[in-house]
Motif scaffolding. Sequence first.
Motif, PDB file in Angstrom:
ATOM      1  N   LYS A 129     -16.004 -32.315  -1.935  1.00 52.87           N
ATOM      2  CA  LYS A 129     -15.388 -31.101  -1.393  1.00 52.87           C
ATOM      3  C   LYS A 129     -14.931 -31.452  -0.026  1.00 52.87           C
ATOM      4  O   LYS A 129     -14.016 -31.052   0.660  1.00 52.87           O
ATOM      5  CB  LYS A 129     -16.511 -29.983  -1.190  1.00 52.87           C
ATOM      6  N   ILE A 132     -11.546 -33.290   0.019  1.00 50.14           N
ATOM      7  CA  ILE A 132     -10.591 -32.644  -0.925  1.00 50.14           C
ATOM      8  C   ILE A 132     -10.353 -31.397  -0.306  1.00 50.14           C
ATOM      9  O   ILE A 132      -9.053 -31.052  -0.178  1.00 50.14           O
ATOM     10  CB  ILE A 132     -11.185 -32.061  -2.407  1.00 50.14           C
ATOM     11  N   CYS A 133     -11.154 -30.736   0.586  1.00 50.51           N
ATOM     12  CA  CYS A 133     -10.946 -29.434   1.104  1.00 50.51           C
ATOM     13  C   CYS A 133     -10.651 -29.951   2.663  1.00 50.51           C
ATOM     14  O   CYS A 133     -10.769 -28.978   3.745  1.00 50.51           O
ATOM     15  CB  CYS A 133     -11.997 -28.567   0.943  1.00 50.51           C
ATOM     16  N   ARG A 136      -9.325 -27.482   5.324  1.00 50.03           N
ATOM     17  CA  ARG A 136      -9.395 -26.249   4.848  1.00 50.03           C
ATOM     18  C   ARG A 136      -7.788 -25.519   5.329  1.00 50.03           C
ATOM     19  O   ARG A 136      -7.997 -24.309   5.631  1.00 50.03           O
ATOM     20  CB  ARG A 136     -10.469 -25.413   5.339  1.00 50.03           C
ATOM     21  N   ASP A 140      -1.727 -24.481   1.657  1.00 51.10           N
ATOM     22  CA  ASP A 140      -1.433 -25.640   0.926  1.00 51.10           C
ATOM     23  C   ASP A 140      -0.766 -25.184  -0.382  1.00 51.10           C
ATOM     24  O   ASP A 140      -0.539 -23.707  -0.535  1.00 51.10           O
ATOM     25  CB  ASP A 140      -2.705 -26.263   0.200  1.00 51.10           C
ATOM     26  N   GLU A 144      -2.696 -27.831  -4.668  1.00 55.90           N
ATOM     27  CA  GLU A 144      -3.853 -28.265  -3.761  1.00 55.90           C
ATOM     28  C   GLU A 144      -4.722 -26.899  -3.688  1.00 55.90           C
ATOM     29  O   GLU A 144      -5.965 -27.229  -3.537  1.00 55.90           O
ATOM     30  CB  GLU A 144      -3.187 -28.406  -2.527  1.00 55.90           C
ATOM     31  N   CYS A 145      -4.303 -25.705  -3.700  1.00 58.95           N
ATOM     32  CA  CYS A 145      -5.259 -24.491  -3.796  1.00 58.95           C
ATOM     33  C   CYS A 145      -6.141 -24.606  -4.746  1.00 58.95           C
ATOM     34  O   CYS A 145      -7.573 -24.352  -4.994  1.00 58.95           O
ATOM     35  CB  CYS A 145      -4.716 -23.303  -3.454  1.00 58.95           C
ATOM     36  N   GLN A 147      -6.952 -27.050  -6.923  1.00 57.63           N
ATOM     37  CA  GLN A 147      -8.135 -28.170  -6.833  1.00 57.63           C
ATOM     38  C   GLN A 147      -9.295 -27.806  -5.973  1.00 57.63           C
ATOM     39  O   GLN A 147     -10.559 -28.147  -6.231  1.00 57.63           O
ATOM     40  CB  GLN A 147      -7.320 -29.549  -6.587  1.00 57.63           C
ATOM     41  N   LYS A 148      -8.960 -27.256  -4.830  1.00 57.20           N
ATOM     42  CA  LYS A 148      -9.939 -26.964  -3.642  1.00 57.20           C
ATOM     43  C   LYS A 148     -10.845 -25.751  -4.304  1.00 57.20           C
ATOM     44  O   LYS A 148     -11.901 -25.817  -3.939  1.00 57.20           O
ATOM     45  CB  LYS A 148      -9.191 -26.455  -2.465  1.00 57.20           C
ATOM     46  N   CYS A 152     -14.655 -26.483  -4.905  1.00 62.44           N
ATOM     47  CA  CYS A 152     -15.780 -25.449  -4.355  1.00 62.44           C
ATOM     48  C   CYS A 152     -16.651 -24.714  -5.440  1.00 62.44           C
ATOM     49  O   CYS A 152     -17.851 -24.459  -5.394  1.00 62.44           O
ATOM     50  CB  CYS A 152     -15.032 -24.410  -3.561  1.00 62.44           C
ATOM     51  N   TYR A 163     -10.341 -19.503  -1.707  1.00 58.74           N
ATOM     52  CA  TYR A 163      -9.163 -20.076  -2.454  1.00 58.74           C
ATOM     53  C   TYR A 163      -8.802 -19.348  -3.593  1.00 58.74           C
ATOM     54  O   TYR A 163      -7.359 -19.469  -3.686  1.00 58.74           O
ATOM     55  CB  TYR A 163      -9.639 -21.683  -2.745  1.00 58.74           C
TER      56      TYR A 163
END
Length: 233
Positions: A129, A132-133, A136, A140, A144-145, A147-148, A152, A163
Amino acid sequence: MEQNMNQNMEQQNVDPDRILQKAAESVLVEEGLFQKGKSRMWIDDQGWFLVLVEFQPSGIEPGSYLNVGLSYLWSRRDYLSFDYGSRQHDFMAYEGDPEKFYQDMVFLAKEAMAKVTEFRKFGNLSFAKDVICKGRNLKDDTNECYQKMMICGLLKDKQAEEYYHVLSNKLKNAYYKWEKAYQKELVEHIASIIHSRDRFYEYICGKIRAQREYWHNARTGMKKIEADGFFCQ
């Protein structure tokens, strides 16, 4: 002269792909990776993600680039993709010397294994996390949003809902096919469960299991990905 002619004939019969194959096997097999069929792709199964090692050809001359990255299993696909990471080394060409090329490919395989070892740290969800984040950044792109949001959710982190809302807004004017697929998933599956960390977590786990089962059953060379190789904690 006859000796030189024999040497030239031997070189003409050399298969650089076979040399690469042997070099990769010498490094990667004992480290637990397996080859996808007869391709140049090698796979390290880490439960919710795969580490992909690709000895990418140039299409022009014999040799290889090196790509190493992660493929997240919470997305339903019929292909392997690099979701995080990519090119790790520039092209190394076969220049007519089989022994030198073998050593070059062993070098690439060792470079790949060093990166695989680094990527295995993503097995720790908190570490994953954080990477990847990183930053923050809520500006993005939609991928990307997404995946985040998913990482999470897999960690049962409240930021997944944040997100989700950002992604929902971004997808109001979805245009591309993959954006519409995200939009459909949010509306039909995620909207009703995103407020429950446990339910969203179970949803992601279910997607991972389904993708693992798909790879196990549907693709030649992927049987080593066990359908039940991932368990919710």
